[in-house]
Design an enzyme around this catalytic site. Structure first.
Site, PDB file in Angstrom:
ATOM      1  N   HIS A 198       0.842  -1.204   0.000  1.00 18.31           N
ATOM      2  CA  HIS A 198       0.000   0.000   0.000  1.00 18.31           C
ATOM      3  C   HIS A 198       0.869   1.242   0.000  1.00 18.31           C
ATOM      4  CE1 HIS A 198       0.566  -1.590   4.098  1.00 18.31           C
ATOM      5  NE2 HIS A 198       0.647  -0.326   4.490  1.00 18.31           N
TER       6      HIS A 198
HETATM    7  P1  AMP Z   1       1.554   0.718   7.337  1.00 15.26           P
HETATM    8  O1  AMP Z   1       2.201   1.106   8.615  1.00 15.26           O
HETATM    9  O2  AMP Z   1       2.329   1.264   6.146  1.00 15.26           O
HETATM   10  O3  AMP Z   1       1.286  -0.754   7.206  1.00 15.26           O
HETATM   11  O4  AMP Z   1       0.169   1.483   7.290  1.00 15.26           O
HETATM   12  C1  AMP Z   1      -1.071   0.846   7.351  1.00 15.26           C
HETATM   13  C2  AMP Z   1      -2.135   1.907   7.245  1.00 15.26           C
HETATM   14  O5  AMP Z   1      -3.394   1.263   7.103  1.00 15.26           O
HETATM   15  C3  AMP Z   1      -2.234   2.815   8.449  1.00 15.26           C
HETATM   16  O6  AMP Z   1      -2.083   4.167   8.032  1.00 15.26           O
HETATM   17  C4  AMP Z   1      -3.636   2.540   9.021  1.00 15.26           C
HETATM   18  O7  AMP Z   1      -4.242   3.702   9.521  1.00 15.26           O
HETATM   19  C5  AMP Z   1      -4.367   2.009   7.814  1.00 15.26           C
HETATM   20  N1  AMP Z   1      -5.464   1.068   8.095  1.00 15.26           N
HETATM   21  C6  AMP Z   1      -5.500   0.071   9.017  1.00 15.26           C
HETATM   22  N2  AMP Z   1      -6.650  -0.642   8.902  1.00 15.26           N
HETATM   23  C7  AMP Z   1      -7.356  -0.076   7.892  1.00 15.26           C
HETATM   24  C8  AMP Z   1      -8.623  -0.342   7.284  1.00 15.26           C
HETATM   25  N3  AMP Z   1      -9.389  -1.349   7.705  1.00 15.26           N
HETATM   26  N4  AMP Z   1      -9.028   0.441   6.264  1.00 15.26           N
HETATM   27  C9  AMP Z   1      -8.255   1.461   5.830  1.00 15.26           C
HETATM   28  N5  AMP Z   1      -7.058   1.774   6.361  1.00 15.26           N
HETATM   29  C10 AMP Z   1      -6.605   1.022   7.376  1.00 15.26           C
END
Ligand code: AMP
Ligand code: ZN
Length: 238
Positions: A153
């Site tokens: 992502h």
């Molecule tokens: P990372 O630290 O790069 O893995 O970031 C993961 C991101 O996903 C974080 O910014 C979270 O706020 C976001 N996140 C976690 N769960 C969800 C979800 N169900 N839908 C959308 N974003 C999410």
């Protein structure tokens, strides 16, 4: 604003019928169409998760983005290859995640020049999104070196970092130190070297980045605590 607040007004997004965003997305499958946004349906994803022997609380939690990208409520835009969703726990006024549908990668670490086309597609979508929805805001576009969630992502995040979900030093440093890998630098590295072997920080460095002092991203101020940094950021935003 709660951590689950959905910042972007869906009505606003859905009315962008004549602008450049729609133009560049014209090959897109719109989320309002009957077809699912991904070839894998919600049911498929649920089956995959439940059939995985290692399914545990942690595994299920880490797969949250895979579920989110299959839920039309979250989707800002969907193309044949990418899904753009709003970050559920946004760490700034505007925070999106761009995810490839088919890439079986969790971390950007294993990206190679074979993924350049995909990365440039993600970069273009990010830029169009910013230009159309938030032309006056400044953004960072990149990956976390050590993501907490599965499924590759790309973070597209405004640099105000004003949000009730921006709570911890780790949150701050994950976006404001070398832990945040700018997409354009990563693309340049892949074009020059073909892989990220010499570029990627090791686990020890990542740990140090996340423990760095809390430095403001807009001036030389160094905060002692997150609350004082947040008060300081609010002042920049005025
Ligand atoms: P990372 O630290 O790069 O893995 O970031 C993961 C991101 O996903 C974080 O910014 C979270 O706020 C976001 N996140 C976690 N769960 C969800 C979800 N169900 N839908 C959308 N974003 C999410
Ligand atoms: Zn400052």
């Amino acid at each position: 604003m709660s951590c689950g607040f959905q910042f972007v007004n869906r009505t606003f997004v859905s009315t962008m019928s004549t602008n450049a965003f729609q133009e560049l997305m014209k090959s897109s499958r719109k989320t309002t169409e009957k077809s699912p946004p991904s070839k894998r349906t919600k049911v498929d994803v649920a089956k995959e998760v439940s059939s995985n022997k290692s399914t545990s609380g942690k595994h299920f939690w880490k797969s949250g983005l895979t579920h989110a990208m299959n839920d039309s409520e979250n989707i800002v835009e969907s193309t044949d290859s990418l899904v753009i969703i709003k970050d559920k726990y946004q760490k700034a006024n505007f925070h999106y995640l761009i995810m490839p549908k088919d890439v079986q990668l969790n971390s950007p670490q294993k990206l190679t020049n074979l993924n350049l086309h995909l990365l440039k597609d993600m970069q273009q979508k990010a830029q169009v999104l910013i230009n159309d929805l938030h032309p006056k805001a400044k953004f960072k576009i990149g990956f976390h070196a050590k993501p907490s969630m599965d499924h590759l992502h790309l973070h597209v995040i405004s640099t105000d970092f004003v949000s009730s979900c921006m709570k911890t030093k780790k949150h701050w440093n994950s976006f404001n130190t070398e832990h945040f890998l700018n997409l354009s630098d990563l693309i340049t590295e892949l074009e020059e070297k073909g892989n990220l072997d010499d570029y990627y920080p090791n686990d020890k460095d990542i740990e140090l980045y996340l423990k760095k002092p809390l430095r403001c991203n807009q001036c030389p101020f160094e905060a002692k605590t997150m609350p004082s940094l947040k008060t300081h950021l609010d002042a920049h935003a005025c």
